[in-house]
Motif scaffolding. Structure first.
Motif, PDB file in Angstrom:
ATOM      1  N   TYR A   8      -2.830   0.675  20.919  1.00  0.00           N
ATOM      2  CA  TYR A   8      -2.388   1.386  19.202  1.00  0.00           C
ATOM      3  C   TYR A   8      -1.754  -0.092  18.601  1.00  0.00           C
ATOM      4  N   THR A   9      -1.430  -0.224  16.916  1.00  0.00           N
ATOM      5  CA  THR A   9      -1.128  -1.238  16.801  1.00  0.00           C
ATOM      6  C   THR A   9      -0.631  -0.984  15.266  1.00  0.00           C
ATOM      7  N   THR A  10       0.697  -1.510  15.345  1.00  0.00           N
ATOM      8  CA  THR A  10       1.882  -0.074  13.765  1.00  0.00           C
ATOM      9  C   THR A  10       1.182  -2.063  12.958  1.00  0.00           C
ATOM     10  N   VAL A  11       0.852  -1.072  11.331  1.00  0.00           N
ATOM     11  CA  VAL A  11       0.530  -1.935  10.086  1.00  0.00           C
ATOM     12  C   VAL A  11       1.307  -1.566   9.081  1.00  0.00           C
ATOM     13  N   ASN A  12       2.158  -2.806   8.792  1.00  0.00           N
ATOM     14  CA  ASN A  12       2.932  -3.032   8.164  1.00  0.00           C
ATOM     15  C   ASN A  12       2.325  -2.752   6.353  1.00  0.00           C
ATOM     16  N   LEU A  13       2.554  -1.385   6.216  1.00  0.00           N
ATOM     17  CA  LEU A  13       2.258  -1.433   4.099  1.00  0.00           C
ATOM     18  C   LEU A  13       2.769  -2.124   3.801  1.00  0.00           C
ATOM     19  N   ILE A  26       0.872  -1.392   0.483  1.00  0.00           N
ATOM     20  CA  ILE A  26       0.145  -0.119   0.000  1.00  0.00           C
ATOM     21  C   ILE A  26       0.482   0.974  -0.092  1.00  0.00           C
ATOM     22  N   SER A  27       0.791   2.019  -0.579  1.00  0.00           N
ATOM     23  CA  SER A  27       1.832   3.491  -1.043  1.00  0.00           C
ATOM     24  C   SER A  27       1.104   3.873   0.184  1.00  0.00           C
ATOM     25  N   ALA A  28       1.704   5.250   0.581  1.00  0.00           N
ATOM     26  CA  ALA A  28       0.859   6.549   0.902  1.00  0.00           C
ATOM     27  C   ALA A  28       0.008   7.184  -0.048  1.00  0.00           C
ATOM     28  N   THR A  29       0.023   7.443  -0.934  1.00  0.00           N
ATOM     29  CA  THR A  29      -1.129   7.764  -1.619  1.00  0.00           C
ATOM     30  C   THR A  29      -2.032   7.247  -1.676  1.00  0.00           C
ATOM     31  N   ARG A  30      -2.002   6.479  -1.900  1.00  0.00           N
ATOM     32  CA  ARG A  30      -3.172   5.356  -1.296  1.00  0.00           C
ATOM     33  C   ARG A  30      -3.480   5.266   0.311  1.00  0.00           C
ATOM     34  N   PHE A  31      -2.837   5.294   0.646  1.00  0.00           N
ATOM     35  CA  PHE A  31      -3.159   5.240   2.617  1.00  0.00           C
ATOM     36  C   PHE A  31      -4.491   6.470   2.321  1.00  0.00           C
ATOM     37  N   ARG A  32      -3.579   7.419   2.264  1.00  0.00           N
ATOM     38  CA  ARG A  32      -4.605   8.753   2.277  1.00  0.00           C
ATOM     39  C   ARG A  32      -5.719   8.733   1.678  1.00  0.00           C
ATOM     40  N   GLU A  33      -6.036   8.179   0.898  1.00  0.00           N
ATOM     41  CA  GLU A  33      -7.085   8.261  -0.611  1.00  0.00           C
ATOM     42  C   GLU A  33      -7.408   7.052   0.568  1.00  0.00           C
ATOM     43  N   LEU A  85       1.022   7.953   9.685  1.00  0.00           N
ATOM     44  CA  LEU A  85       1.367   7.457   9.251  1.00  0.00           C
ATOM     45  C   LEU A  85       2.963   8.554   8.965  1.00  0.00           C
ATOM     46  N   PRO A  86       3.960   7.145   9.105  1.00  0.00           N
ATOM     47  CA  PRO A  86       5.508   8.140   9.021  1.00  0.00           C
ATOM     48  C   PRO A  86       6.416   8.345   7.496  1.00  0.00           C
ATOM     49  N   PRO A  87       6.881   9.172   7.750  1.00  0.00           N
ATOM     50  CA  PRO A  87       7.461   9.792   6.397  1.00  0.00           C
ATOM     51  C   PRO A  87       7.416   9.127   5.259  1.00  0.00           C
ATOM     52  N   ASP A  88       8.712   7.423   5.683  1.00  0.00           N
ATOM     53  CA  ASP A  88       8.696   6.575   5.167  1.00  0.00           C
ATOM     54  C   ASP A  88       7.972   5.758   4.178  1.00  0.00           C
ATOM     55  N   ALA A  89       6.077   5.731   5.158  1.00  0.00           N
ATOM     56  CA  ALA A  89       5.342   5.782   4.633  1.00  0.00           C
ATOM     57  C   ALA A  89       5.373   3.853   4.441  1.00  0.00           C
ATOM     58  N   ALA A  90       6.054   3.139   5.563  1.00  0.00           N
ATOM     59  CA  ALA A  90       7.159   1.757   5.296  1.00  0.00           C
ATOM     60  C   ALA A  90       5.176   0.769   6.178  1.00  0.00           C
ATOM     61  N   ARG A 108       4.756  13.023  11.889  1.00  0.00           N
ATOM     62  CA  ARG A 108       4.143  12.359  11.291  1.00  0.00           C
ATOM     63  C   ARG A 108       2.739  12.895  10.605  1.00  0.00           C
ATOM     64  N   ALA A 109       2.270  12.502   9.432  1.00  0.00           N
ATOM     65  CA  ALA A 109       1.215  12.929   9.285  1.00  0.00           C
ATOM     66  C   ALA A 109       0.071  12.281   9.893  1.00  0.00           C
ATOM     67  N   ALA A 110      -1.240  12.970  10.527  1.00  0.00           N
ATOM     68  CA  ALA A 110      -2.333  12.323  11.486  1.00  0.00           C
ATOM     69  C   ALA A 110      -3.477  12.416  10.562  1.00  0.00           C
ATOM     70  N   PHE A 111      -4.145  11.583  10.643  1.00  0.00           N
ATOM     71  CA  PHE A 111      -5.811  11.539   9.722  1.00  0.00           C
ATOM     72  C   PHE A 111      -6.584  11.520  11.415  1.00  0.00           C
ATOM     73  N   ARG A 112      -7.394  12.040  11.141  1.00  0.00           N
ATOM     74  CA  ARG A 112      -8.653  12.528  12.829  1.00  0.00           C
ATOM     75  C   ARG A 112     -10.119  12.603  11.749  1.00  0.00           C
ATOM     76  N   THR A 113     -10.880  12.004  12.869  1.00  0.00           N
ATOM     77  CA  THR A 113     -12.143  12.801  13.509  1.00  0.00           C
ATOM     78  C   THR A 113     -11.718  14.228  13.742  1.00  0.00           C
ATOM     79  N   LYS A 114     -13.200  14.884  14.034  1.00  0.00           N
ATOM     80  CA  LYS A 114     -13.207  15.560  14.723  1.00  0.00           C
ATOM     81  C   LYS A 114     -13.109  15.722  16.220  1.00  0.00           C
ATOM     82  N   ARG A 115     -13.207  14.570  16.711  1.00  0.00           N
ATOM     83  CA  ARG A 115     -12.323  14.087  17.758  1.00  0.00           C
ATOM     84  C   ARG A 115     -11.278  13.974  18.527  1.00  0.00           C
ATOM     85  N   ARG A 116     -10.790  12.631  17.844  1.00  0.00           N
ATOM     86  CA  ARG A 116      -8.824  12.638  18.203  1.00  0.00           C
ATOM     87  C   ARG A 116      -9.040  11.328  16.548  1.00  0.00           C
TER      88      ARG A 116
END
Length: 116
Positions: free
Chosen positions: A77-82, A2-9, A38-43, A25-33
């Motif tokens: 908190y869980t790490t997913v290997n992209l 999964i690429s960083a672009t696809r993860f973002r989509e 996603l770290p810069p290396d996107a791995a 990192r880039a964080a993806f959030r709702t209005k609550r939290r």
């Protein structure tokens, strides 16, 4: 993979999801939290999951999912290997993380309620 672009989509397709900076990192959030980072290396990416779901995913797909080391992992908190996760498994896990982040925070019981 999964690429960083696809993860973002995928992450931004959830209702009310936005991308904001969070430390390095880039964080993806709702209005609550936050529900994913996603770290810069996107791995890899980190998701906030319920503990029972985290345990099930890590047991069923140990190459794709692992608890974040230390106390963060014990909180879900869980790490997913992209590089190895399937898109289907990522979408399912992100769906759960987003749902959890969309819920109102639980308020601690008041002293009066605990005395009953």
């Amino acid at each position: 993979m999964i690429s960083a672009t696809r993860f973002r989509e995928i992450a931004l397709a959830f209702e009310g999801a936005t991308e904001v900076p969070h430390m390095d990192r880039a964080a993806f959030r709702t209005k609550r939290r936050i529900f994913a980072t996603l770290p810069p290396d996107a791995a890899t990416a980190n998701l906030m999951l319920e503990r029972d779901l985290q345990e099930a995913l890590c047991e069923a797909k140990p190459k794709a999912f692992a608890p974040v080391p230390g106390g963060w992992g014990r909180m879900g908190y869980t790490t997913v290997n992209l590089r190895v996760v399937s898109e289907q498994d990522l979408i399912a896990a992100l769906t759960e993380a987003h749902a959890r982040a969309s819920e109102p925070k639980k308020k601690p019981a008041t002293k009066r309620a605990r005395q009953r």
